[in-house]
Design an enzyme around this catalytic site. Sequence first.
Site, mmCIF file in Angstrom:
data_model
loop_
_atom_site.group_PDB
_atom_site.id
_atom_site.type_symbol
_atom_site.label_atom_id
_atom_site.label_comp_id
_atom_site.label_asym_id
_atom_site.label_seq_id
_atom_site.Cartn_x
_atom_site.Cartn_y
_atom_site.Cartn_z
ATOM 1 N N GLY A 13 0.807 -1.210 0.000
ATOM 2 C CA GLY A 13 0.000 0.000 0.000
ATOM 3 C C GLY A 13 0.843 1.264 0.000
ATOM 4 O O GLY A 13 0.354 2.353 -0.255
ATOM 5 N N ARG A 14 2.105 1.110 0.321
ATOM 6 C CA ARG A 14 2.978 2.293 0.296
ATOM 7 C C ARG A 14 4.384 1.882 -0.127
ATOM 8 O O ARG A 14 5.372 2.381 0.389
ATOM 9 C CB ARG A 14 3.023 2.974 1.652
ATOM 10 C CG ARG A 14 3.390 1.978 2.695
ATOM 11 C CD ARG A 14 3.991 2.456 3.883
ATOM 12 N NE ARG A 14 3.899 1.303 4.772
ATOM 13 C CZ ARG A 14 4.238 1.286 6.006
ATOM 14 N NH1 ARG A 14 4.732 2.355 6.533
ATOM 15 N NH2 ARG A 14 4.130 0.211 6.722
ATOM 16 N N ARG A 16 14.486 -0.161 -0.330
ATOM 17 C CA ARG A 16 14.683 -1.400 0.430
ATOM 18 C C ARG A 16 15.134 -2.519 -0.497
ATOM 19 O O ARG A 16 14.574 -2.712 -1.572
ATOM 20 C CB ARG A 16 13.374 -1.775 1.125
ATOM 21 C CG ARG A 16 13.455 -3.076 1.901
ATOM 22 C CD ARG A 16 12.350 -3.185 2.924
ATOM 23 N NE ARG A 16 11.038 -3.424 2.334
ATOM 24 C CZ ARG A 16 9.918 -3.531 3.057
ATOM 25 N NH1 ARG A 16 9.955 -3.384 4.374
ATOM 26 N NH2 ARG A 16 8.769 -3.742 2.475
ATOM 27 N N ASP A 46 1.956 -11.045 7.398
ATOM 28 C CA ASP A 46 2.385 -10.237 6.245
ATOM 29 C C ASP A 46 3.743 -9.600 6.504
ATOM 30 O O ASP A 46 4.338 -9.031 5.589
ATOM 31 C CB ASP A 46 1.349 -9.152 5.919
ATOM 32 C CG ASP A 46 0.975 -8.325 7.137
ATOM 33 O OD1 ASP A 46 0.514 -8.910 8.131
ATOM 34 O OD2 ASP A 46 1.154 -7.097 7.101
HETATM 35 P P1 AMP Z 1 2.572 -2.673 8.197
HETATM 36 O O1 AMP Z 1 1.861 -2.518 9.489
HETATM 37 O O2 AMP Z 1 3.628 -1.652 7.969
HETATM 38 O O3 AMP Z 1 3.084 -4.042 7.996
HETATM 39 O O4 AMP Z 1 1.501 -2.413 7.062
HETATM 40 C C1 AMP Z 1 0.327 -3.183 6.967
HETATM 41 C C2 AMP Z 1 -0.461 -2.829 5.720
HETATM 42 O O5 AMP Z 1 -0.848 -1.461 5.737
HETATM 43 C C3 AMP Z 1 0.292 -3.014 4.415
HETATM 44 O O6 AMP Z 1 -0.623 -3.472 3.441
HETATM 45 C C4 AMP Z 1 0.767 -1.627 4.097
HETATM 46 O O7 AMP Z 1 0.992 -1.458 2.715
HETATM 47 C C5 AMP Z 1 -0.395 -0.785 4.574
HETATM 48 N N1 AMP Z 1 0.019 0.587 4.927
HETATM 49 C C6 AMP Z 1 0.707 0.984 6.014
HETATM 50 N N2 AMP Z 1 0.914 2.312 6.003
HETATM 51 C C7 AMP Z 1 0.334 2.782 4.869
HETATM 52 C C8 AMP Z 1 0.203 4.073 4.272
HETATM 53 N N3 AMP Z 1 0.704 5.167 4.830
HETATM 54 N N4 AMP Z 1 -0.464 4.147 3.110
HETATM 55 C C9 AMP Z 1 -0.994 3.063 2.522
HETATM 56 N N5 AMP Z 1 -0.902 1.828 3.029
HETATM 57 C C10 AMP Z 1 -0.247 1.675 4.186
HETATM 58 MG MG MG Z 2 4.178 -4.848 6.613
#
Ligand code: AMP
Ligand code: MG
Length: 464
Positions: free
Chosen positions: A87-88, A171, A243
């Site tokens: 998502g980012r 990364r 994930d």
């Molecule tokens: P994480 O907790 O970093 O592992 O992220 C979990 C999910 O949330 C993943 O699908 C990320 O891509 C999405 N995500 C986290 N932060 C953002 C953001 N700022 N914008 C879009 N998606 C996000």
């Molecule tokens: Mg993640």
Amino acid sequence: MIRFDNSYAKLPERMFARTLPARAPAPRLIAVNDGLAARLGIDAGWLEGPGGVDMIAGRALPEGADPLAMAYAGHQFGNFVPQLGDGRAVLLGEIVAPDGARFDLQLKGAGRTVFSRGGDGLAALGPVLREFLVSEFMHAAGVPTTRTLGAVLTGAEVMREAPLQGAVLARVAASHIRVGTFEYFAVRRDLEAIEALLEQVRARHFPSAGSPLEVLDAAIAAQAETIAHWMALGFIHGVMNTDNMALSGETIDYGPCAFMDGFAPGKVFSSIDHAGRYAYDRQPQIAVWNLAQFASCLIPLMGEENQAIRAATDAVHGFPARFEAARAARFARKLGLPCDQAAGRADTLLDLMARHEADFTATFSALTADEDTGLEEDDAFREWRRDWEAQGPDRAVMAQANPLRIPRNHRIEEVIAAGYAGDLGPFRALLGAVSAPFEARAEWDEYADPPLPRQIVRRTFCGT
Ligand code: AMP
Ligand code: MG
């Protein structure tokens, strides 16, 4: 300039979404990683010049790149979410290093994708600096990890609780295939995709494995090694959702992670981990839980169902023994003893350390240097130390197992605050100090110090 290939982009279209990275409006270099650039066959001079900055900033695609966002699902704190995905982050493609090794290059914080849900797809400077520091320390300490090729400020603001400076982190990973990637296709009963993914995992990470069961076994063994290494460094990942578990065995996703200062086995830092699901001492159990999810995804590829379930279950049940052996070996090195002499002694020491909340890193480095640990008042500790010394510990081995410095939480917060105030000097200094964690150098001495009581960090945040 960079040799790119795109094996992931050649998989069936439904496994990802082609996505261009957002163009940062006014990029400025934070830092590049010369050592990693050399490993990848990238000219470090180019990387820190306009060409490299524009690549990290999403403004210039390297030749041969075929950028995409990967689809994945995941269990977050035990709850299944059928669609997460990048998502980012945007995967630019795979760099083929001069020796033929293949690495993903991904831009984290490169804007919205079809998987962004409500998010903005962006990253703020703070989490980018944190990931840079911790991932490069982990690599230097010998822990399998994703790495950071470089980072830039975007010149745009990111809205969090307050507006913050935006940044992008480049990364590098053996691959970004996660347990959650398999789960995405398993819940959709998409066997073709699971087979294709499994072949990627086999070819890229475990080429000597043949059958799906052998890949599963190899992935379990890799994870056991990695998590044992975390435990030996006092590392708490903080968000071991499926994930965030890479099948390569590399540590991935440095969000609310932290290193323990004072040793407390049940330690939790993450502000969102209310139940302590991802506490320090629960990490091996959580790994089993996550690997069980992975194993479930492979069962349809493993032949007759009952037999497949039995074989997969046995494989997952093999984790604790592998983990215990890896952990015992790590702690034996930390004590400079052969495994059989170290076993009980390490646990006794950890009990004593827990009783005093002794600093995890400083205690082991004091033992290595034959210095005062701060526990010398405790009779039980003095007795433990006499007995340990009598075994003739190998201090040269200890010096390679006990880092002098870790990226301490209070230091990370200091350099992030300085970074937001426009001074990246402290970040660069700390990066240097934690990138050579076993090397003694007077200018780095201060980074070894545990926090003063007022400096102790008790909570960490995802902050993304
Ligand atoms: P994480 O907790 O970093 O592992 O992220 C979990 C999910 O949330 C993943 O699908 C990320 O891509 C999405 N995500 C986290 N932060 C953002 C953001 N700022 N914008 C879009 N998606 C996000
Ligand atoms: Mg993640």
